[in-house]
Design a protein around this motif. Structure first.
Motif, PDB file in Angstrom:
ATOM      1  N   ARG A 113      64.256  93.988 -12.688  1.00 25.29           N
ATOM      2  CA  ARG A 113      63.709  93.101 -13.720  1.00 25.29           C
ATOM      3  C   ARG A 113      63.750  93.706 -15.117  1.00 25.29           C
ATOM      4  NH1 ARG A 113      58.697  89.876 -10.691  1.00 25.29           N
ATOM      5  NH2 ARG A 113      59.647  90.039  -8.625  1.00 25.29           N
ATOM      6  N   ILE A 114      64.157  94.967 -15.240  1.00 21.56           N
ATOM      7  CA  ILE A 114      64.374  95.533 -16.570  1.00 21.56           C
ATOM      8  C   ILE A 114      65.866  95.768 -16.819  1.00 21.56           C
ATOM      9  CG2 ILE A 114      62.080  96.524 -16.866  1.00 21.56           C
ATOM     10  CD1 ILE A 114      63.231  99.227 -16.015  1.00 21.56           C
ATOM     11  N   ASP A 115      66.691  95.120 -15.998  1.00 18.97           N
ATOM     12  CA  ASP A 115      68.142  95.134 -16.206  1.00 18.97           C
ATOM     13  C   ASP A 115      68.714  96.543 -16.133  1.00 18.97           C
ATOM     14  OD1 ASP A 115      70.595  93.941 -16.547  1.00 18.97           O
ATOM     15  OD2 ASP A 115      70.456  93.807 -18.723  1.00 18.97           O
ATOM     16  N   PHE A 230      70.800  88.726 -20.437  1.00 23.51           N
ATOM     17  CA  PHE A 230      70.021  88.928 -19.216  1.00 23.51           C
ATOM     18  C   PHE A 230      68.779  88.057 -19.260  1.00 23.51           C
ATOM     19  CE2 PHE A 230      66.788  91.277 -16.733  1.00 23.51           C
ATOM     20  CZ  PHE A 230      67.440  91.308 -15.509  1.00 23.51           C
ATOM     21  N   TYR A 231      68.514  87.363 -18.148  1.00 22.40           N
ATOM     22  CA  TYR A 231      67.423  86.396 -18.078  1.00 22.40           C
ATOM     23  C   TYR A 231      66.533  86.667 -16.865  1.00 22.40           C
ATOM     24  CZ  TYR A 231      70.571  83.728 -21.133  1.00 22.40           C
ATOM     25  OH  TYR A 231      71.397  83.333 -22.154  1.00 22.40           O
ATOM     26  N   ILE A 232      65.249  86.346 -17.024  1.00 20.68           N
ATOM     27  CA  ILE A 232      64.319  86.295 -15.906  1.00 20.68           C
ATOM     28  C   ILE A 232      63.941  84.833 -15.710  1.00 20.68           C
ATOM     29  CG2 ILE A 232      62.013  86.921 -15.080  1.00 20.68           C
ATOM     30  CD1 ILE A 232      63.898  89.275 -15.036  1.00 20.68           C
ATOM     31  N   ALA A 264      67.841  93.102  -7.538  1.00 19.15           N
ATOM     32  CA  ALA A 264      66.989  93.644  -6.477  1.00 19.15           C
ATOM     33  C   ALA A 264      66.724  92.546  -5.461  1.00 19.15           C
ATOM     34  CB  ALA A 264      65.679  94.149  -7.071  1.00 19.15           C
ATOM     35  N   GLY A 265      66.981  92.816  -4.183  1.00 16.80           N
ATOM     36  CA  GLY A 265      66.992  91.715  -3.239  1.00 16.80           C
ATOM     37  C   GLY A 265      66.149  91.818  -1.994  1.00 16.80           C
ATOM     38  N   LEU A 332      57.400  88.943 -15.217  1.00 16.62           N
ATOM     39  CA  LEU A 332      58.193  90.081 -15.671  1.00 16.62           C
ATOM     40  C   LEU A 332      57.877  91.313 -14.841  1.00 16.62           C
ATOM     41  CD1 LEU A 332      57.771  89.559 -19.527  1.00 16.62           C
ATOM     42  CD2 LEU A 332      59.829  89.075 -18.174  1.00 16.62           C
ATOM     43  N   SER A 333      58.627  92.377 -15.083  1.00 15.95           N
ATOM     44  CA  SER A 333      58.407  93.629 -14.391  1.00 15.95           C
ATOM     45  C   SER A 333      57.005  94.160 -14.680  1.00 15.95           C
ATOM     46  CB  SER A 333      59.456  94.648 -14.830  1.00 15.95           C
ATOM     47  OG  SER A 333      59.221  95.903 -14.247  1.00 15.95           O
TER      48      SER A 333
END
Length: 337
Positions: A113-115, A230-232, A264-265, A332-333
């Motif tokens: 989440r922070i790319d 980059f998107y969340i 991340a999965g 977000l992270s």
């Protein structure tokens, strides 16, 4: 319960005790999750000219002895890993896998989440994020910050590892779609701000989100993904992972859209379940646009979850241990507030 499947926390503890997993230090608090083990950075990292795989005939160390390694970075007191650069960090954990057990790695949710593009390499490896049965050797994390430079320390955990006993036996897979109807205050997602500053991975909830992220709105329930941004985002569907199963977010068919929808999965058993306090949990999507601008519409398919059985239920489900993302919506992270 079948003996085949993903190994739970009780079995993961036994892997440390039996020497299947060895490390420079004993397991840290919270390192063993319901269906995975966090991997800790060692005391050094290497700045590389480029990413690589060693291939069947070479170790990682032999590759580094060539002209791949540019310089060594000391992580013992903390060091900055800069955007656009590729680093390799030996991990504290090593594996000695018995017959019938394989290992799969993935970035942790907070990393994706922070790319920060992160994957694990093994000696004689011909694929990233995989260790075959019988593998006996070290692990290395390849780290490439894409949007934010990061401050990392020895012992930080950017990756995690799962262990599978027996063959891969998917139970089912489901497609999840994107929610562009609006969450709190009508926000549908966030776009990372470039040149926003440094993310210190030792400081949880200490980075003002507004400095790093631009909130996005979609009054017409459509969002244009710009190439390279980059998107969340979040799924429209609530996601539930039962205590007898685990899941992984897998790449969706490339013909669906010009974007990548996850870094991340891993989803642990208990994620999103009522009994673990996760009612209504969504899947958060780390999305990067590819070659051309692409219109994403509400309810459009964006990712795929592949479920497989646990070898046995975990001692504690996700949400019953320290967890940052149970019952999440658009989130977000953990580094941001």
């Amino acid at each position: 319960m079948s003996a085949n499947g993903i190994l739970p926390d009780t079995r993961l503890t036994a892997l440390f005790e039996s020497g299947v997993i060895t490390a420079e230090r004993p397991p840290a608090d919270g390192q063993i999750q319901p269906a995975s083990v966090d991997l800790r950075l060692g005391g050094t990292a290497y700045r590389l000219r480029a990413s690589f795989l060693p291939g069947r005939s070479r170790t990682v160390s032999e590759c580094l002895d060539s002209d791949l390694k540019m310089h060594t970075v000391d992580l013992s007191q903390g060091a900055v890993l800069e955007t656009g650069c590729v680093y390799l960090a030996p991990l504290q954990e090593r594996l000695k896998l018995p017959a019938g057990v394989t290992a799969m790695m993935n970035p942790k949710s907070s990393t994706g989440r922070i790319d920060v593009f992160t994957r694990v390499i093994t000696d004689h490896g011909e694929a990233f994020d995989r260790a075959p049965e019988g593998y006996d050797g070290p692990l290395y994390a390849e780290i490439s910050p894409c949007t934010f430079s990061i401050l990392v320390h020895e012992g930080d955990r950017l990756s995690q590892v799962r262990f599978r006993q027996g063959v891969h036996t998917p139970l089912r897979d489901i497609t999840v779609s994107v929610d562009l109807s609006g969450f709190e205050d009508g926000i549908v997602g966030y776009r990372a701000r470039r040149h926003a500053g440094l993310v210190d991975l030792s400081k949880i909830g200490a980075h003002p989100a507004a400095r790093f992220w631009e909130p996005l709105y979609a009054p017409d329930k459509r969002l244009i993904l710009d190439p390279g941004e980059f998107y969340i985002l979040a799924s429209r569907e609530a996601v539930t992972i039962g205590c007898d199963e685990a899941a992984e977010m897998a790449p969706i068919a490339t013909e669906i859209g010009e974007f990548r929808a996850h870094y991340a999965g891993f989803f642990d058993p208990g994620f999103g379940t009522d009994e673990a306090g996760g009612t209504g949990s969504r899947a958060v999507l780390e999305v990067r646009g590819h070659d051309v601008p692409f219109i994403l519409e509400h309810s459009q398919a964006i990712a795929r979850l592949v479920y497989e059985p646990m070898a046995e239920p975990p001692g504690r489900a996700y949400g019953q241990v320290s967890s940052n993302y149970q019952k999440q919506g658009l989130k977000l992270s953990k580094f941001f507030v």
